[in-house]
Design an enzyme around this catalytic site. Structure first.
Site, PDB file in Angstrom:
ATOM      1  N   SER A   4      80.564  57.621  49.812  1.00  0.00           N
ATOM      2  CA  SER A   4      80.249  56.399  49.087  1.00  0.00           C
ATOM      3  C   SER A   4      79.372  56.696  47.865  1.00  0.00           C
ATOM      4  O   SER A   4      79.764  57.460  46.995  1.00  0.00           O
ATOM      5  CB  SER A   4      79.605  55.386  50.039  1.00  0.00           C
ATOM      6  OG  SER A   4      79.663  54.089  49.513  1.00  0.00           O
ATOM      7  N   ASP A  49      85.708  53.184  52.407  1.00  0.00           N
ATOM      8  CA  ASP A  49      84.406  53.847  52.308  1.00  0.00           C
ATOM      9  C   ASP A  49      84.211  54.921  53.374  1.00  0.00           C
ATOM     10  O   ASP A  49      84.423  54.699  54.564  1.00  0.00           O
ATOM     11  CB  ASP A  49      83.322  52.778  52.452  1.00  0.00           C
ATOM     12  CG  ASP A  49      81.964  53.268  52.017  1.00  0.00           C
ATOM     13  OD1 ASP A  49      81.373  54.097  52.732  1.00  0.00           O
ATOM     14  OD2 ASP A  49      81.493  52.826  50.956  1.00  0.00           O
TER      15      ASP A  49
END
Length: 294
Positions: free
Chosen positions: A42, A156
């Site tokens: 991320s 993610d």
């Protein structure tokens, strides 16, 4: 002193707290550590990728100058059930700033971790366009829309591996340094408020209004019901971060790094990218404390 020790750097997920990664990198470089590989999830994939491309100074200068209203300009609404934000506007800005890069051509080893939700597995992105890997790794569920790499829809990386140490196992470096952005609060480890604080309170109302405009597109109802839905968006973000904290704790217990740098999860709110200077300073300070004696 480091005596030029080589480092595998692991940069965790944690939204705006990831700006603290910049301070960690600054501390390591200033003290003559040689970062030879980066693995990130991320926001860690974003900062790590920009560092690997040699453009961290440009990114730092840009993000430190951001005001809350500037952050809002990069929230291009998706008008889709896949996510609140497309992310195209932000990626375009970053590409203009950093340039196009292929992961295999970067001067150091780089891995971005993403999640293949359909197969319930993490995916290590170690080749191909840098910003494809970054965009996939930062696709927070219901916030950013999914990103497709190699025909696979990815989300993610923090969903399954918020502190991705495993990609560094093959490295021949002297130290593995991991940055966990989901640590419990510790006294004295919050970002110090700057002169933007009062302005930030005013801009927060604009942020809420902007998100409510998105919600208006999907349902009818009163202003109160829209505000309630906004509370659900914030609840989703907080729930995701709580999940990441639990996974991080388990991963770090199973694969402890040589040095663990803990950034408290309440250092800032997920969307407070306008607090870059504070968070960079926080990362620098905590890195110095964690690295003492190495």
């Amino acid at each position: 002193m480091s005596a030029n020790k080589t480092v595998s750097l692991v940069l965790g997920s944690g939204a705006a707290r990831g700006l603290a990664h910049i301070g960690v990198i600054d501390w390591l470089l200033e003290h003559d550590y040689r970062i030879e590989s980066v693995a990130g999830a991320s926001m860690g994939a974003l900062v790590g990728g920009i560092f690997a491309a040699g453009k961290l100074d440009s990114y730092r200068n840009w993000v430190v100058a951001l005001e809350r209203t500037d952050v809002l300009r990069y929230l291009d609404l998706a008008f889709s059930s896949e996510g609140l934000i497309k992310g195209d506007r932000l990626m375009e800005k970053l590409r203009d700033m950093v340039g196009e890069h292929v992961i295999g051509d970067l001067p150091i080893s780089y891995t971005a971790v993403a999640t293949d939700l359909a197969r319930q597995r993490e995916v290590w992105l170690t080749e191909g366009p840098l910003f494809d890997a970054i965009r996939a790794s930062m696709a927070i569920p219901m916030i950013f829309s999914q990103h497709t790499c190699w025909g696979i829809k990815l989300l993610d990386g923090g969903m399954l591996n918020p502190v991705p140490i495993a990609p560094t196992f093959k490295d021949m470096t002297e130290l593995t340094v991991a940055v966990n952005l989901n640590a419990p609060r510790t006294s004295g480890q919050t970002a110090e408020p700057d002169k933007k604080t009062n302005k930030r309170k005013e801009d927060t109302e604009g942020y809420r209004k902007y998100i409510n405009e998105f919600l208006n597109l999907f349902q009818d109802g009163s202003a109160e019901s829209h505000q309630e839905e906004l509370g659900l968006v914030e609840l989703l973000t907080n729930s995701f971060e709580t999940m990441q904290a639990a996974i991080s704790s388990n991963k770090l217990a199973s694969y402890p790094p040589d040095v663990l740098i803990n950034i408290p999860r309440d250092a800032c709110k997920a969307y407070e990218f306008d607090r870059a200077a504070e968070l960079i300073a926080l990362g620098y300070r905590i890195a110095g404390e964690a690295m003492s004696g190495q």
